[in-house]
Design an enzyme around this catalytic site. Structure first.
Site, PDB file in Angstrom:
ATOM      1  N   GLU A   1       7.789 -11.005  14.332  1.00  0.00           N
ATOM      2  CA  GLU A   1       7.415 -11.708  15.554  1.00  0.00           C
ATOM      3  C   GLU A   1       7.836 -13.172  15.485  1.00  0.00           C
ATOM      4  OE1 GLU A   1       3.498 -12.401  18.370  1.00  0.00           O
ATOM      5  OE2 GLU A   1       3.320 -11.238  16.527  1.00  0.00           O
TER       6      GLU A   1
ATOM      7  N   ARG B   1       0.819  -1.214   0.000  1.00  0.00           N
ATOM      8  CA  ARG B   1       0.000   0.000   0.000  1.00  0.00           C
ATOM      9  C   ARG B   1       0.848   1.256   0.000  1.00  0.00           C
ATOM     10  NH1 ARG B   1      -2.577  -3.940   2.675  1.00  0.00           N
ATOM     11  NH2 ARG B   1      -1.501  -3.424   4.598  1.00  0.00           N
TER      12      ARG B   1
END
Length: 169
Positions: free
Chosen positions: A97, A60
């Protein structure tokens, strides 16, 4: 500028991509021409005259950077996920993560060129920090970093440094 209306277009999806997460989707904002223009103008306003090229972080960020570059009359740099460019000039890996990711950029920057980095969301700051490093590795200067939405609870600003945000949640 009616940024309140633009902010109202950010769609909230509970429990996506996993239970307990409230996903904020900027797609409806991007689909509204007036809101998109207002947000992109707000993204670049603090940096007016202080950048030579706009960099968008996949995916984006490309849309925002392309629009911003056209408004400002400058070029655009694509910062891509690894393996998407035929001849990357530099790559930076960063921690996620669960694992790592790598971003790359083509060799289109001139030494000392001032780069404005744009992305849609600042979460943990890993991607934006890697993009800042990538620009510097290519011999350019980060003129600033800006995002549409900062998720303040995730602490991305502590990792990525000073980031201009249009909205916070």
């Amino acid at each position: 500028m009616d940024l309140t209306r633009a902010e109202s277009l950010i769609a909230l999806t509970p429990d996506y991509p996993e239970p307990g997460v409230l996903f904020r989707d900027v797609s409806p904002l991007l689909a509204d021409g007036d809101a998109l223009r207002e947000v992109v103008e707000a993204l670049i306003a603090p940096f007016d005259g202080r950048f030579d090229i706009v960099a968008g972080i996949e995916a984006r960020g490309f849309l925002l950077a392309g629009y911003a570059a056209a408004l400002a009359g400058v070029g655009m740099l694509q910062i891509r996920k690894a393996g998407k460019l035929p001849r990357p000039a530099a790559a930076v890996s960063y921690a996620l993560e669960y694992g790592t990711a790598t971003i790359e950029a083509p060799g289109v920057l001139r030494p000392g060129e001032r780069v404005l980095l744009l992305d849609d969301v600042l979460a943990t700051g890993g991607t934006l920090t890697a993009a800042q490093r990538l620009v510097e590795d290519l011999g350019a200067v980060v003129a600033g970093s800006a995002v549409v939405l900062e998720l303040t609870d995730l602490g991305g600003r502590t990792v990525a440094g000073d980031v201009h945000t249009v909205f916070t949640a």
